[in-house]
Scaffold this motif. Structure first.
Motif, short mmCIF file in Angstrom:
data_model
loop_
_atom_site.label_atom_id
_atom_site.label_comp_id
_atom_site.label_asym_id
_atom_site.label_seq_id
_atom_site.Cartn_x
_atom_site.Cartn_y
_atom_site.Cartn_z
N GLY A 123 6.18 -5.53 -8.42
CA GLY A 123 4.47 -4.81 -7.92
C GLY A 123 4.02 -4.13 -6.73
N GLY A 124 4.49 -4.83 -5.44
CA GLY A 124 3.86 -3.88 -4.16
C GLY A 124 4.57 -2.85 -4.03
N GLY A 125 5.78 -3.13 -4.35
CA GLY A 125 7.07 -2.01 -4.29
C GLY A 125 6.83 -1.18 -4.71
N LEU A 126 6.60 -1.38 -6.30
CA LEU A 126 6.10 -0.34 -7.22
C LEU A 126 4.75 1.01 -6.30
N CYS A 127 3.69 -0.13 -5.92
CA CYS A 127 2.51 0.84 -5.18
C CYS A 127 2.35 1.09 -4.13
N GLY A 128 3.53 0.61 -3.54
CA GLY A 128 4.36 1.41 -2.15
C GLY A 128 4.89 2.96 -2.16
N MET A 129 5.86 3.02 -3.33
CA MET A 129 6.56 3.84 -4.03
C MET A 129 5.41 4.95 -3.96
N LEU A 130 4.26 4.66 -5.26
CA LEU A 130 3.78 5.17 -5.60
C LEU A 130 2.23 6.55 -4.28
N VAL A 131 2.37 5.06 -3.21
CA VAL A 131 1.54 5.92 -2.47
C VAL A 131 2.50 7.37 -1.65
N GLU A 132 3.77 6.92 -1.59
CA GLU A 132 4.68 7.56 -0.29
C GLU A 132 4.96 8.74 -1.30
N SER A 133 4.54 8.97 -2.69
CA SER A 133 4.70 10.18 -3.70
C SER A 133 4.13 11.82 -3.62
N LYS A 134 4.34 12.95 -2.97
CA LYS A 134 3.86 13.59 -2.66
C LYS A 134 3.34 14.46 -3.36
#
Length: 693
Positions: free
Chosen positions: A505-516
């Motif tokens: 869950g944390g990794g998925l959240c981090g990728m979404l935050v980085e998505s332009k």
């Protein structure tokens, strides 16, 4: 009233009689014990022994088997044995007594060799007695290790710590570390391989990345050292029994050696190809050289792409003008000038050139050289990780760790600890300026005009970190029960699985935050509202904040922080194991807090330069991750048992790993400096050649 203190306290007659009976019985047992000791010293044969002489000590968890039970177990051990057999009795003295009785009765004329491994020194009256403590299960005389045909073990306590350690005594075997035969060969092998893989190979890789003409020489030196180490190891293995059957290190060592050899051969091919293309109108070597220079431009980026401001000092040229002069001097050559330098430095013009031109014209083929370059560069990127695997599996094989079921514990700790170790090296590389062309060195991400569209499209370092966390969580959630496959799920399995889900869950959240794209969608909700239409605002008010130009994603740090807190409070089977886990858990917490400081600094003062900003807190991040990863690896069950066996405390592992981490950080900085030296040296050679021309 008279003072009652004058009255004397006395025991009743019954109590005095019971006390006298106790002392009489104790004296009788002591007398019988002395007689047994005297008989044992004279090797008295034929006397029937009894456990009645050895009273049970309940505080020491001594509960003897009945004579019938002990005799049954003794017969099972003795049946089918010969005088060449050997029996080990671990913490079961009542069975040992019955073995002696059965042998003395003549029922087993070919008496096997028997050893009693026991804590209670009262049994030292027997010559077969061996002092044994379950706290140090492997601390045995060398002649006892791996020498028994049959073993019976009755751990004194029901705790998992006692059960596990007593079990390790029963299944222990001789290891290369404990075996002193031909130790000089093994130590020489370890020393040469350490120098080759820890010192020579990283320098060779940096010279290769820097496109130095010393690369081929360094690779050949490494292969010679590695070959000498392999020779010593082969001689050692031929003179020793296989003490770790089907180990990975022996296979992996040959594979890694093969990969390094292939890279050296590809390097020779590249050198030959550079000479063979001398008569081509557009030499391939020029293309490769310029590509190499562009790949090493990360540390030279000026601010001219941002605001064309020059940081100067009195009497010194500006960074921008230096950058322009370098590119003009290095990239402004004609094709034959660059090629002539490479040809003179590597192959010269002579027999080799003529031979290649006549017999191997395909070597100058553009597509063939592209394939060679791809695999050569690919090996450059993975060879150090392969070397790390070779070193760690060598340590496992040498120490005899992770045999049987313990392989799952070893994999869990070494894989996860290795990931944090390399994560720390990656963070140190970012601090030192590596990956600046990706925008990962805490700098402004260069545009595609500077680094090309391929590098400009690479996502942020925080996205990559989040993806790795996500990937680990999505795969490891199904592996936490692997050690108990086929059995019921335990609370520990569920606890570890929940950690994997947190990573997912944390990794998925981090990728979404980085998505332009996600950012654009979130801003679209604001831009679609009607309240701002017609409002006369300055153009600056509608510009994106400065923080949009730089990634501020705390999710990877939070995941590391939580993992460190969990591991710091994670219950273990022994005090040493608990303390070691707390050590690396605390270091991960320190890394997370240091990364938080980095984000605070970059939020207050976002990077504006293409140069690496090098926030000092990232050095703390690197140190904590590297040392935490090493201690993580040392917290595996078998390693802890080995430490306890040699009476080493948790601070021993902490001091060793912290010292090693500090040394590796210093060496990594020097290695990265060697890459910069190689790049500058090649630039100087090309610039000097232009002036001579």
């Amino acid at each position: 009233m008279e003072d009652s203190d004058e009255d004397k306290l006395t025991l009743s007659s019954d109590a005095l009689a019971a006390l006298q009976e106790f002392y009489t019985e104790k004296d009788t047992q002591q007398k019988r014990f002395e007689e047994l000791k005297a008989a044992a010293e004279k090797s008295h044969q034929g006397a029937v022994l009894s456990m009645d002489i050895f009273t049970e000590d309940w505080n020491a968890s001594q509960f003897w088997y009945s004579d019938e039970t002990a005799a049954t177990l003794a017969r099972e051990l003795l049946d089918g044995t010969t005088s060449e057999s050997a029996i080990a009795v671990i913490s079961a003295p009542s069975v040992f007594i019955q073995i002696k009785n059965l042998v003395a009765s003549g029922a087993y004329p070919d008496a096997p060799r028997t050893s009693l491994l026991e804590f209670d020194e009262r049994f030292s009256v027997f010559q077969e007695f061996v002092q044994y403590k379950f706290q140090t299960p492997l601390k045995l005389a060398p002649e006892l290790k791996g020498s028994f045909d049959r073993i019976i073990c009755d751990p004194p306590f029901l705790s998992s710590d006692c059960q596990t350690k007593a079990d390790s005594t029963a299944v222990t075997a001789d290891t290369y570390f404990r075996n002193g035969e031909h130790s000089s060969l093994m130590l020489s092998h370890i020393g040469i391989m350490t120098v080759a893989w820890l010192f020579m190979l990283p320098m060779s890789v940096m010279l290769s990345i820097g496109r130095s003409n010393l690369t081929l020489l360094s690779q050949l030196v490494f292969l010679c050292m590695n070959g000498l180490g392999l020779l010593l190891g082969t001689i050692y293995n031929a003179q020793m029994p296989d003490l770790y059957e089907n180990n990975l290190h022996h296979k992996l060592g040959w594979i890694v050696t093969g990969v390094a050899s292939v890279q050296a051969i590809l390097g020779l091919f590249r050198a030959f190809a550079g000479a063979a293309t001398a008569k081509h109108e557009i030499p391939i070597s020029q293309y490769q050289s310029l590509q190499g220079l562009r790949e090493e431009d990360s540390y030279r980026y000026s601010r001219e792409s941002a605001n064309d401001s020059e940081a100067t000092s009195p009497g010194s040229p500006s960074l921008t003008s230096l950058h322009k002069r370098e590119r003009a001097g290095l990239l402004g050559h004609q094709a034959h000038d660059v090629h002539d330098i490479e040809k003179r430095a590597i192959m010269h013009d002579g027999i080799v050139n003529r031979f290649l031109s006549q017999h191997m014209p395909w070597i100058a083929n553009h597509h063939a050289l592209n394939v060679v370059n791809f695999f050569y560069n690919f090996i450059d990127r993975i060879i150090l990780i392969l070397g790390f695997l070779a070193i760690t599996t060598g340590l496992v094989t040498y120490g005899g760790f992770f045999k049987g079921h313990q392989v799952f514990s070893g994999l869990a700790h070494f894989v996860k600890g290795g990931i944090f170790f390399w994560y720390g090296l990656f963070s140190l590389g970012r601090y030192m300026g590596s990956f600046a062309d990706f925008g990962w060195a805490w700098n402004v991400k260069p545009s595609s005009d500077i680094v090309g569209s391929r590098k400009a499209a690479i996502p942020s370092a925080e996205f990559v970190e989040s993806f790795l966390i996500f990937f680990y969580g999505s795969t490891n959630a199904f592996l936490e029960h692997l050690g108990g496959w086929g059995g019921e799920w335990t609370a520990t399995d569920l606890e570890h699985t929940s950690i994997a889900i947190m990573f997912f869950g944390g990794g998925l959240c981090g990728m979404l935050v980085e998505s332009k794209r996600i950012w654009d969608l979130l801003n679209s909700a604001f831009l679609s509202t009607p309240f701002h239409h017609g409002v006369n605002s300055s153009a600056e008010a509608w510009q994106p904040p400065k923080t949009y130009n730089f990634s501020l994603n705390p999710i990877p740090g939070i995941i590391i922080l939580l993992l460190g807190i969990m591991m710091s409070s994670h219950h273990q089977a022994s005090m040493v194991s608990t303390m070691v886990h707390k050590q690396w858990g605390t270091l991960l917490v320190g890394a997370a807090f240091a990364r938080g400081v980095t984000y605070i600094l970059t939020y207050l003062s976002p990077p504006t330069s293409l140069f690496p900003s090098r926030p000092p807190s990232e050095l703390v991040v690197s140190f904590c991750l590297i040392s935490g990863g090493l201690i993580f690896m040392a917290s595996a069950h078998d390693v802890i048992v080995g430490m306890e066996n040699y009476e080493l405390d948790a601070m021993f592992a902490f001091n060793i790993m912290i010292s090693l981490a500090a040394f590796l950080m210093a060496w990594t900085i020097l290695v990265l400096a060697i890459k910069g030296w190689a790049v500058r040296r090649e630039q100087t050679r090309l610039y000097s050649s232009q002036n001579q021309a």
